[in-house]
Design a protein around this motif. Sequence first.
Motif, PDB file in Angstrom:
ATOM      1  N   ALA A 185       1.051  -1.438   0.035  1.00 40.36           N
ATOM      2  CA  ALA A 185      -0.140  -0.194   0.268  1.00 40.36           C
ATOM      3  C   ALA A 185       1.085   1.325  -0.834  1.00 40.36           C
ATOM      4  O   ALA A 185       0.107   2.293  -0.564  1.00 40.36           O
ATOM      5  CB  ALA A 185      -0.717  -0.237   1.337  1.00 40.36           C
ATOM      6  N   ALA A 186       1.609   1.261   0.885  1.00 35.81           N
ATOM      7  CA  ALA A 186       2.568   2.131   0.941  1.00 35.81           C
ATOM      8  C   ALA A 186       3.229   2.639  -0.560  1.00 35.81           C
ATOM      9  O   ALA A 186       3.505   4.301  -1.151  1.00 35.81           O
ATOM     10  CB  ALA A 186       4.000   2.423   1.678  1.00 35.81           C
ATOM     11  N   LEU A 187       3.861   1.560  -1.115  1.00 30.01           N
ATOM     12  CA  LEU A 187       4.269   1.455  -2.441  1.00 30.01           C
ATOM     13  C   LEU A 187       3.672   2.238  -3.244  1.00 30.01           C
ATOM     14  O   LEU A 187       3.664   2.550  -4.671  1.00 30.01           O
ATOM     15  CB  LEU A 187       5.049   0.223  -2.987  1.00 30.01           C
ATOM     16  N   ASP A 188       2.658   1.946  -2.661  1.00 31.66           N
ATOM     17  CA  ASP A 188       1.293   2.450  -4.180  1.00 31.66           C
ATOM     18  C   ASP A 188       0.763   3.499  -4.380  1.00 31.66           C
ATOM     19  O   ASP A 188       0.623   4.577  -4.638  1.00 31.66           O
ATOM     20  CB  ASP A 188       0.045   1.756  -3.953  1.00 31.66           C
ATOM     21  N   THR A 189       0.676   4.007  -3.343  1.00 26.53           N
ATOM     22  CA  THR A 189       1.304   5.627  -2.318  1.00 26.53           C
ATOM     23  C   THR A 189       2.479   6.450  -3.184  1.00 26.53           C
ATOM     24  O   THR A 189       1.807   7.458  -3.894  1.00 26.53           O
ATOM     25  CB  THR A 189       0.684   5.928  -0.954  1.00 26.53           C
ATOM     26  N   PHE A 190       3.290   5.544  -3.171  1.00 23.34           N
ATOM     27  CA  PHE A 190       4.362   6.611  -3.269  1.00 23.34           C
ATOM     28  C   PHE A 190       4.569   6.716  -4.955  1.00 23.34           C
ATOM     29  O   PHE A 190       4.092   7.460  -5.641  1.00 23.34           O
ATOM     30  CB  PHE A 190       5.860   5.648  -3.469  1.00 23.34           C
ATOM     31  N   ALA A 191       4.105   5.761  -5.806  1.00 18.46           N
ATOM     32  CA  ALA A 191       3.445   5.650  -7.220  1.00 18.46           C
ATOM     33  C   ALA A 191       2.325   6.961  -7.974  1.00 18.46           C
ATOM     34  O   ALA A 191       2.315   7.837  -8.599  1.00 18.46           O
ATOM     35  CB  ALA A 191       3.269   4.287  -7.753  1.00 18.46           C
ATOM     36  N   GLU A 192       1.555   6.219  -6.432  1.00 14.93           N
ATOM     37  CA  GLU A 192       0.253   7.747  -6.733  1.00 14.93           C
ATOM     38  C   GLU A 192       0.793   8.893  -6.694  1.00 14.93           C
ATOM     39  O   GLU A 192       0.460  10.145  -7.750  1.00 14.93           O
ATOM     40  CB  GLU A 192      -0.651   7.687  -6.572  1.00 14.93           C
ATOM     41  N   LYS A 193       0.832   9.389  -5.776  1.00 15.39           N
ATOM     42  CA  LYS A 193       1.891  10.468  -5.512  1.00 15.39           C
ATOM     43  C   LYS A 193       2.759  11.339  -6.748  1.00 15.39           C
ATOM     44  O   LYS A 193       2.968  11.888  -7.284  1.00 15.39           O
ATOM     45  CB  LYS A 193       2.115  11.142  -3.614  1.00 15.39           C
ATOM     46  N   THR A 194       4.003  10.560  -6.788  1.00 10.78           N
ATOM     47  CA  THR A 194       4.608  10.089  -7.990  1.00 10.78           C
ATOM     48  C   THR A 194       4.490  10.900  -9.173  1.00 10.78           C
ATOM     49  O   THR A 194       4.940  11.980  -9.791  1.00 10.78           O
ATOM     50  CB  THR A 194       5.735   9.468  -7.766  1.00 10.78           C
ATOM     51  N   ARG A 195       3.062   9.975  -9.768  1.00 11.59           N
ATOM     52  CA  ARG A 195       2.580  10.499 -10.496  1.00 11.59           C
ATOM     53  C   ARG A 195       1.965  11.806 -10.742  1.00 11.59           C
ATOM     54  O   ARG A 195       1.879  12.544 -11.830  1.00 11.59           O
ATOM     55  CB  ARG A 195       1.415   9.285 -10.946  1.00 11.59           C
ATOM     56  N   ARG A 196       0.624  11.874  -9.272  1.00 13.79           N
ATOM     57  CA  ARG A 196       0.890  13.260  -9.813  1.00 13.79           C
ATOM     58  C   ARG A 196       1.471  14.784  -9.387  1.00 13.79           C
ATOM     59  O   ARG A 196       1.437  15.616 -10.366  1.00 13.79           O
ATOM     60  CB  ARG A 196      -0.448  13.439  -8.443  1.00 13.79           C
ATOM     61  N   TYR A 197       2.785  14.535  -8.585  1.00 12.86           N
ATOM     62  CA  TYR A 197       3.369  15.608  -8.962  1.00 12.86           C
ATOM     63  C   TYR A 197       4.036  15.522 -10.255  1.00 12.86           C
ATOM     64  O   TYR A 197       4.238  16.665 -10.749  1.00 12.86           O
ATOM     65  CB  TYR A 197       4.601  15.226  -7.987  1.00 12.86           C
ATOM     66  N   LEU A 198       4.748  14.755 -11.306  1.00  8.33           N
ATOM     67  CA  LEU A 198       5.160  14.948 -12.393  1.00  8.33           C
ATOM     68  C   LEU A 198       4.146  15.916 -13.202  1.00  8.33           C
ATOM     69  O   LEU A 198       4.457  16.605 -13.994  1.00  8.33           O
ATOM     70  CB  LEU A 198       5.502  13.624 -12.484  1.00  8.33           C
ATOM     71  N   ILE A 199       3.196  14.704 -13.527  1.00  6.58           N
ATOM     72  CA  ILE A 199       1.310  15.258 -14.044  1.00  6.58           C
ATOM     73  C   ILE A 199       1.578  17.013 -13.558  1.00  6.58           C
ATOM     74  O   ILE A 199       1.202  18.028 -14.776  1.00  6.58           O
ATOM     75  CB  ILE A 199      -0.359  14.951 -13.629  1.00  6.58           C
ATOM     76  N   VAL A 200       1.327  17.464 -13.003  1.00  2.18           N
ATOM     77  CA  VAL A 200       0.868  18.836 -11.993  1.00  2.18           C
ATOM     78  C   VAL A 200       1.997  19.587 -12.529  1.00  2.18           C
ATOM     79  O   VAL A 200       2.470  20.636 -13.124  1.00  2.18           O
ATOM     80  CB  VAL A 200       0.581  18.424 -10.437  1.00  2.18           C
ATOM     81  N   SER A 201       3.315  18.994 -12.229  1.00  2.00           N
ATOM     82  CA  SER A 201       4.838  19.751 -12.537  1.00  2.00           C
ATOM     83  C   SER A 201       4.983  20.143 -13.829  1.00  2.00           C
ATOM     84  O   SER A 201       5.277  21.159 -14.397  1.00  2.00           O
ATOM     85  CB  SER A 201       5.740  19.643 -11.721  1.00  2.00           C
ATOM     86  N   THR A 202       4.456  19.258 -14.751  1.00  2.00           N
ATOM     87  CA  THR A 202       4.810  19.216 -15.759  1.00  2.00           C
ATOM     88  C   THR A 202       3.987  20.012 -16.337  1.00  2.00           C
ATOM     89  O   THR A 202       4.377  20.842 -17.778  1.00  2.00           O
ATOM     90  CB  THR A 202       4.251  17.542 -16.305  1.00  2.00           C
ATOM     91  N   VAL A 203       2.545  20.469 -16.749  1.00  2.00           N
ATOM     92  CA  VAL A 203       1.600  20.796 -17.026  1.00  2.00           C
ATOM     93  C   VAL A 203       2.035  22.623 -16.888  1.00  2.00           C
ATOM     94  O   VAL A 203       1.912  23.418 -17.604  1.00  2.00           O
ATOM     95  CB  VAL A 203       0.279  20.856 -16.590  1.00  2.00           C
ATOM     96  N   PHE A 204       2.529  22.508 -15.625  1.00  2.00           N
ATOM     97  CA  PHE A 204       2.665  23.711 -15.066  1.00  2.00           C
ATOM     98  C   PHE A 204       3.774  24.709 -15.714  1.00  2.00           C
ATOM     99  O   PHE A 204       4.346  25.906 -15.875  1.00  2.00           O
ATOM    100  CB  PHE A 204       2.994  24.249 -13.808  1.00  2.00           C
ATOM    101  N   GLY A 205       5.589  23.447 -15.909  1.00  2.00           N
ATOM    102  CA  GLY A 205       6.122  23.704 -15.983  1.00  2.00           C
ATOM    103  C   GLY A 205       6.256  24.309 -17.899  1.00  2.00           C
ATOM    104  O   GLY A 205       6.957  25.092 -18.389  1.00  2.00           O
TER     105      GLY A 205
END
Length: 387
Positions: A185-205
Amino acid sequence: MRDQPALPRALIVLLGIAGAVIALFGMREVASILGPVVLALVLVIAVSPVRRWLQRRGAPGWSQVLLPFLIVVLVLLGMVAVATYSVTQLATLLPTYAPQFQKLLSDAEAFAAAHGVSNSMINDAVKAIDVDKVVGVVQSLLSSLVSVLSSLFLIVVLLLAMCLDAPVTARILAAGHAHQHRLVAALDTFAEKTRRYLIVSTVFGLICAVLDTAALSILGVPLPVLWGVLALITNYIPNVGFVLGLIPPALLALLDGGVKEMLLVIAAYCVINVVIQSFIQPKFLGDAVGLSTTMTFLSLILWAFVLGPLGALLAIPLSLFARALLVDSDPRATWASALLSGTPPDEPPAAAPPGTPPPTESRAPAATGDPVTENAKAAGSPVQRRR
């Protein structure tokens, strides 16, 4: 006798710190390999929704591997092509600014002399500055960038291997819920948070990069596309990425158009990047990172020390991965999770004052749902009527 249990605990903490230091220095020694591995892992996590979408659509297995791989490779090759072309132009453009650089030094010398700075101090400072040395430093930085890009082949090979193993790895993690539920569950949370961080950072970047490129083009600063790509890349660096993306175009504007043009570049970057990255982007990012401001800055320093420039770019995903392994997977580390996120844990209910009697539970007869039985209970059984 009461202090004896604290000694082993303190010893365990010291051993843990020593082990962490040894591990970090070991990672630093293999940074040239570890950095591309982490980057490939983060990129595979970023495109994993594409693979799941194809899987739900019933696409063949080869397409679930090939399409995410091609998306990442094409994006990487596009950025590398733009950056390589712009850097080559910059390397040929910098030596032409030697006269402007000397003029700036002369103006600075005259300004300092007019405000009471001794000529000997000015001469020593001017002699210490050599244009050839400055150009040599810039060219060495550019060559280091090219050396980083030379590891692209290793990244592509790792991407292909991880994309091939992604479906099997997903099934293994799904099967691991029964035995290591909290870790998975912790690894799933890591993947979800990383994916959301990358998507938001890429769009606004991308938004910041387009606006910065347009502003630099209007102001007439050379190589605006290069500085736009740099703004996109530095958007992944927390806290100081905006400053790192501002310094090169501001200095080039100073050489090309003087102090006024440099101030205009700084003002344009502040309006665009500060508003977007400080006010708009955090509302979309929310608590996806799960790290406090202090922890974010410390993670930037730590991973930049361990992995170099690539560690600065991957500081947030690396910290999220370390948190998943060391904190979120341990049920006893609730306080550490609260410390990392900057959010206080839920407080337990307040204790009752001494002498307060315990609450009494009123046990009502459970309803059976049968009307006959309920009527019999209401009227009383034969034994109860005899009593």
